[in-house]
Design an enzyme around this catalytic site. Sequence first.
Site, mmCIF file in Angstrom:
data_model
loop_
_atom_site.group_PDB
_atom_site.id
_atom_site.type_symbol
_atom_site.label_atom_id
_atom_site.label_comp_id
_atom_site.label_asym_id
_atom_site.label_seq_id
_atom_site.Cartn_x
_atom_site.Cartn_y
_atom_site.Cartn_z
ATOM 1 N N THR A 120 0.798 -1.171 0.046
ATOM 2 C CA THR A 120 0.139 0.167 0.130
ATOM 3 C C THR A 120 1.002 1.179 -0.082
ATOM 4 O O THR A 120 1.950 1.144 0.307
ATOM 5 C CB THR A 120 -0.873 -0.151 1.365
ATOM 6 O OG1 THR A 120 -0.226 0.222 2.620
ATOM 7 C CG2 THR A 120 -1.996 -1.296 1.197
ATOM 8 N N ASP A 121 0.303 2.369 -0.413
ATOM 9 C CA ASP A 121 0.929 3.492 -0.542
ATOM 10 C C ASP A 121 0.491 4.598 0.652
ATOM 11 O O ASP A 121 -0.203 4.095 1.591
ATOM 12 C CB ASP A 121 0.781 4.263 -1.807
ATOM 13 C CG ASP A 121 -0.716 4.754 -1.776
ATOM 14 O OD1 ASP A 121 -1.649 4.684 -1.050
ATOM 15 O OD2 ASP A 121 -0.732 5.037 -3.129
ATOM 16 N N GLN A 122 0.893 5.538 0.833
ATOM 17 C CA GLN A 122 0.696 6.776 1.735
ATOM 18 C C GLN A 122 -0.897 6.931 1.794
ATOM 19 O O GLN A 122 -1.455 7.226 3.218
ATOM 20 C CB GLN A 122 1.368 7.948 1.691
ATOM 21 C CG GLN A 122 0.869 8.967 2.668
ATOM 22 C CD GLN A 122 2.139 10.277 2.424
ATOM 23 O OE1 GLN A 122 2.477 10.395 1.471
ATOM 24 N NE2 GLN A 122 1.985 11.048 3.633
#
Length: 138
Positions: free
Chosen positions: A15-17
């Site tokens: 996942t990203d930010q």
Amino acid sequence: MLITETNLIVRYAETDQMGIVHHSNYPIWFEAARTDYIKKMGLPYSKIEERGFLLPLIELNCKYKSAAKYEDEIVVKTQLKKITYTRVTFYYEVIRKRDGELLTTGETMHVWTDKNLKPVNIKKHALDIYELLSKNNQ
């Protein structure tokens, strides 16, 4: 026509930010699903490579429709879209299990080569592999 299902759980590192799966993970999931497809077809990728054939990627398409998030259980449905003597194309659908939502669709195209990455005619050099794939494309 053979359609396989490969189950995955979204890992935190994917996942990203924003808390959604980063787009760069989908090709990895496609690869996992493709190798699972070939194994379920009855011929593991490793056996194809032992015979001197490789399937390098030459084209990748991906359409993002909705986001997957951390710990989502997903299924990647895979099918063989097209096979020729020199190329093979796979189609993928990434679906969230809990609600059945279609998250992403994609395709990968691969070319048959020898270990030196020289293109080969798989029907001419390995008729059994060609026929097995062709049978699962009907």
